[in-house]
Structures are given as structure tokens and as C-alpha cells.
Design a protein around this motif. Structure first.
Motif, PDB file in Angstrom:
ATOM      1  N   SER A  12       1.745 -12.600   1.094  1.00  0.00           N
ATOM      2  CA  SER A  12       1.211 -13.528   0.422  1.00  0.00           C
ATOM      3  C   SER A  12      -0.226 -12.795  -0.266  1.00  0.00           C
ATOM      4  N   GLN A  13      -0.142 -11.341   0.944  1.00  0.00           N
ATOM      5  CA  GLN A  13      -1.606 -11.282   0.462  1.00  0.00           C
ATOM      6  C   GLN A  13      -1.060  -9.708  -0.683  1.00  0.00           C
ATOM      7  N   MET A  14      -0.252  -9.597  -0.761  1.00  0.00           N
ATOM      8  CA  MET A  14       0.178  -8.363  -1.684  1.00  0.00           C
ATOM      9  C   MET A  14       0.885  -8.260  -2.818  1.00  0.00           C
ATOM     10  N   SER A  15       0.553  -7.226  -3.569  1.00  0.00           N
ATOM     11  CA  SER A  15       1.130  -7.151  -4.965  1.00  0.00           C
ATOM     12  C   SER A  15       2.919  -7.179  -5.176  1.00  0.00           C
ATOM     13  N   GLY A  16       3.233  -7.638  -6.105  1.00  0.00           N
ATOM     14  CA  GLY A  16       4.087  -7.492  -6.342  1.00  0.00           C
ATOM     15  C   GLY A  16       4.934  -6.396  -5.925  1.00  0.00           C
ATOM     16  N   GLY A  17       4.488  -5.152  -6.836  1.00  0.00           N
ATOM     17  CA  GLY A  17       4.645  -3.866  -6.042  1.00  0.00           C
ATOM     18  C   GLY A  17       4.360  -3.416  -5.048  1.00  0.00           C
ATOM     19  N   GLN A  18       3.464  -3.863  -4.101  1.00  0.00           N
ATOM     20  CA  GLN A  18       3.244  -3.786  -2.438  1.00  0.00           C
ATOM     21  C   GLN A  18       5.028  -4.435  -2.005  1.00  0.00           C
ATOM     22  N   GLN A  19       5.047  -5.518  -2.221  1.00  0.00           N
ATOM     23  CA  GLN A  19       6.063  -6.016  -1.215  1.00  0.00           C
ATOM     24  C   GLN A  19       7.910  -5.401  -1.968  1.00  0.00           C
ATOM     25  N   GLN A  20       7.506  -4.707  -2.974  1.00  0.00           N
ATOM     26  CA  GLN A  20       8.447  -4.246  -3.395  1.00  0.00           C
ATOM     27  C   GLN A  20       9.171  -2.972  -2.103  1.00  0.00           C
ATOM     28  N   ARG A  21       7.773  -2.636  -2.253  1.00  0.00           N
ATOM     29  CA  ARG A  21       7.640  -0.393  -0.956  1.00  0.00           C
ATOM     30  C   ARG A  21       8.024  -1.452   0.501  1.00  0.00           C
ATOM     31  N   VAL A  22       7.621  -2.542   0.762  1.00  0.00           N
ATOM     32  CA  VAL A  22       8.043  -3.159   2.110  1.00  0.00           C
ATOM     33  C   VAL A  22       9.620  -2.906   1.965  1.00  0.00           C
ATOM     34  N   SER A  23       9.827  -3.995   0.688  1.00  0.00           N
ATOM     35  CA  SER A  23      11.170  -4.058   0.555  1.00  0.00           C
ATOM     36  C   SER A  23      11.700  -2.843   1.324  1.00  0.00           C
ATOM     37  N   LEU A  24      11.560  -1.615   0.581  1.00  0.00           N
ATOM     38  CA  LEU A  24      12.573  -0.750   0.168  1.00  0.00           C
ATOM     39  C   LEU A  24      12.584  -0.632   2.151  1.00  0.00           C
ATOM     40  N   ALA A  25      10.971  -0.416   2.571  1.00  0.00           N
ATOM     41  CA  ALA A  25      11.339   0.704   3.481  1.00  0.00           C
ATOM     42  C   ALA A  25      11.854  -0.276   4.821  1.00  0.00           C
ATOM     43  N   ARG A  26      12.268  -1.278   4.949  1.00  0.00           N
ATOM     44  CA  ARG A  26      12.520  -2.222   5.665  1.00  0.00           C
ATOM     45  C   ARG A  26      13.926  -1.797   5.609  1.00  0.00           C
ATOM     46  N   ALA A  27      14.479  -1.496   4.529  1.00  0.00           N
ATOM     47  CA  ALA A  27      15.632  -1.058   4.057  1.00  0.00           C
ATOM     48  C   ALA A  27      16.151   0.149   4.833  1.00  0.00           C
ATOM     49  N   LEU A  28      14.705   1.969   4.522  1.00  0.00           N
ATOM     50  CA  LEU A  28      15.328   3.281   4.667  1.00  0.00           C
ATOM     51  C   LEU A  28      14.824   3.338   6.614  1.00  0.00           C
ATOM     52  N   VAL A  29      14.045   1.761   7.214  1.00  0.00           N
ATOM     53  CA  VAL A  29      13.687   2.134   8.957  1.00  0.00           C
ATOM     54  C   VAL A  29      15.085   2.057   9.208  1.00  0.00           C
ATOM     55  N   MET A  30      16.070   0.986   8.757  1.00  0.00           N
ATOM     56  CA  MET A  30      17.023   1.655   9.427  1.00  0.00           C
ATOM     57  C   MET A  30      18.644   2.499   9.631  1.00  0.00           C
TER      58      MET A  30
END
Length: 353
Positions: free
Chosen positions: A138-156
């Protein structure tokens, strides 16, 4: 380890209430090389998302085979496939901060705490997200949230990364920025990627290879340049950018070189396809490949709009309307509605379909 994807004779049939059926994916064959970025592109309902979901394991297949690396994964559940998905709606846990969101999948896999810390930190560095690792979504923009989503996939560290229209919730400017970020990171990591979108500019800007689909069937596979400049059919030509369709007659042929009569003027074209002398053929030409002011064909201007980096025209010729986009118009003559305009076609850009 980089892994490719091989799809063989893949079919998905949905049965609906009155015992009728919908063929969502129809005998599709596709190969994605290890490290390649391939985009599935097409209008809504063309089967691209169903195809992606079958690769991920979220949708059962009716027939065919799906290989990730050397393994046929068609009967495996999603958690047993070496894939990770980046979703359209981010799918982040709202009560977790960025670090914990990224680490979640590793914890489920019971990876050791030191290894989790190492891998999450590596991804935070790669994605340049250290500054907001303690923030919640909730403290992040849509673009920042999408980067987190990408990071969560890549970390696997999956063999294959799958994208389900991940940028469709972002505004236009941010979409372009995130598109560039995704491509940059994919190149750095070298991960095999299969990406679904209905946005042609997204597909052109991201892909090594574009797969264009319609009604569950692949219409064309090729590089962005190939599908734009050499479309296989009228659907591909119309779906990728703007295209004018014009007709002509084959006057002569010499191997794969053809002389085509277009309204009394010969044009020399090459084509891999076979056409007989005397046959009427259809060609496409892009708006930017029509030459304004060159003596060739006489037309009447029916629309004239200055767009800054180009000037958009529509002209009436032989009972049809052609679209023209003249680049860098600053020092060129402007034609107004009702004026006569001479045009010609760039032969290198004429393509028989």
C-alpha cells in the motif's frame, strides 16, 4: 539453468452447458529456445492466455505435449514445473513488506535462512529495490509493486518465467518504462520467458520472437521485424500496426522475383511464395512506406492531420482510402483536404500476402 519450451500438437477444448464445445487452442506447435523472450500476441479470445496457463499447469490440456527442458510436464501440477509466473494483478501479500513478499516462495520450499537472505538480497540489488525493502504494497506505486512481483518470480530461479499481461494495470508512460525494465532484467538474467499481451507495441519492444494467434491457431511466428515487414496474411498485417491493402496483377516472374502491374505501373517485388503470370495478387504497404510528392499515382486528400513527429494523411485512390504517415514533416509541403497529391509506393516495402 536455462531451459527451453517445446509445445507439440497442443489442444484445449472447453465444453459448455448445452454440450457444445469451444476450441480455445487448436493443435499448436511452438518452440522457445533457452534464454529467448517470446511473446504470445493476439486479440481477446485468441487462446494466448489459455496456452500460457497450460504451460504453467493452471489449465489442463485436452491433447498434446509440453516440454520444459527435457521433461514432459503435461501431467505435472504447477508446483512441480520449473516455472514462475508474473501476474497481471501483482498478487502480493498486503500485510508483508517487500522483503517478505519476495522471500515467501523460498520459505515455502524450506530453503535455509542464510540462502534465503543471499538470494533475496541478490534480487533486491538487481532490481534496485533496497531503498523500499521494508515497505508494504500500500506504500508503493503500481510500477513498484510490479517490480516486486517480478522479483518474487525471479528469486525462485526458475527455468522458465511466464508473464500474464503484467503491465495492463499501469498507465501508458509507466508501461513503457516497465517494458524496458523487464527486457533489461531478462537480458541480464538470461532467463527463458513466455509473455502474453494484446498490446502490439509491448510485443514489438520486448520480444526476440512474436507468436501471433487468432481463434486458437498460430498465424505467424517471427521476429518483430519479420511480422511487421513480412506478414503472412491480412490478419497479421492489420493486427500489427496499420496497413494498406492494394491489388495488382503478375506481369512476369523470374525465380522469386515478380513484376507486378499496379494500376498501369510496373513494380518489381520478391516473394518466397509462388504466383503464376496473370494472377491477381494482394499486397500490403505500411503508411510510412508511401512516398508523398513523387510522381506515380494521383490521389485526393480526404484527411490531413499534423501529429508532430509525422503528418497523417488519408487519400482516395482507385475507389479506396489509403493511410499515409509522412515522417519528419517540418520542412515538407503540407497537403490540405481536397487537394491532389501524387504518391508512389516504396517497392522494398510492398509485400504480397
Amino acid at each position: 539453468m536455462k531451459k527451453g519450451i517445446i509445445i507439440k500438437n497442443l489442444t484445449k477444448i472447453f465444453l459448455i452447458n448445452n454440450n457444445s464445445k469451444i476450441v480455445a487452442v487448436d493443435n499448436v506447435n511452438l518452440e522457445v529456445e533457452p534464454g529467448e523472450f517470446v511473446t504470445l500476441l493476439g486479440p481477446s479470445g485468441c487462446g494466448k492466455t489459455t496456452l500460457l496457463r497450460m504451460v504453467a499447469g493452471f489449465e489442463t490440456l485436452t491433447d498434446g505435449e509440453i516440454y520444459i527442458g527435457e521433461e514432459n510436464v503435461a501431467s505435472l501440477t504447477p508446483d512441480k514445473r520449473d516455472t514462475a509466473m508474473v501476474f497481471q494483478n501483482y498478487a502480493l501479500f498486503p500485510h508483508m513488506n517487500v522483503y517478505d513478499n519476495i522471500a515467501y516462495g523460498l520459505k515455502i520450499q524450506k530453503v535455509s535462512k542464510p540462502e534465503i537472505k543471499r538470494r533475496v538480497q541478490k534480487i533486491l540489488d538487481l532490481m534496485k529495490m533496497n531503498d523500499f525493502s521494508n515497505r508494504v504494497p500500500s506504500q508503493m506505486s503500481g510500477g513498484q509493486q510490479q517490480r516486486v512481483s517480478l522479483a518474487r518470480a525471479l528469486v525462485m530461479e526458475p527455468g522458465v518465467l511466464l508473464f500474464d499481461e503484467p503491465l495492463s494495470n499501469l498507465d501508458a508512460k509507466l508501461r513503457i518504462h516497465m517494458r524496458e525494465e523487464i527486457r533489461k532484467i531478462q537480458k541480464e538474467v538470461g532467463i527463458t520467458s513466455l509473455y502474453v499481451t494484446h498490446d502490439q507495441s509491448e510485443a514489438m519492444g520486448l520480444s526476440d520472437k512474436v507468436v501471433i494467434m487468432k481463434d486458437g491457431v498460430i498465424q505467424q511466428i517471427g521476429s518483430p521485424r519479420e511480422v511487421y515487414q513480412k506478414p503472412e496474411n491480412a490478419f497479421v498485417a492489420a493486427f500489427i500496426g496499420k496497413a494498406n491493402t492494394i491489388s495488382g496483377t503478375v506481369l512476369a516472374k523470374d525465380g522469386k522475383t515478380y513484376t507486378i502491374d499496379i494500376d498501369g505501373k510496373p513494380h518489381v517485388l520478391s516473394s518466397k511464395k509462388e504466383y503464376e503470370v496473370g494472377r491477381e495478387v494482394e499486397m500490403i504497404i505500411r503508411p510510412e512506406s508511401i512516398i508523398v510528392g513523387k510522381e506515380g499515382y494521383h490521389t485526393e486528400v480526404v484527411k490531413s492531420i499534423f501529429m508532430g513527429e509525422n503528418h497523417e494523411y488519408e487519400v482516395r485512390w482507385k475507389g479506396q482510402v489509403l493511410q499515409i504517415s509522412e515522417p519528419n514533416p517540418y520542412s515538407k509541403r503540407t497537403y490540405e483536404v481536397g487537394e491532389e497529391m501524387s504518391i508512389d509506393f516504396d517497392e522494398t516495402a510492398l509485400h504480397m500476402i
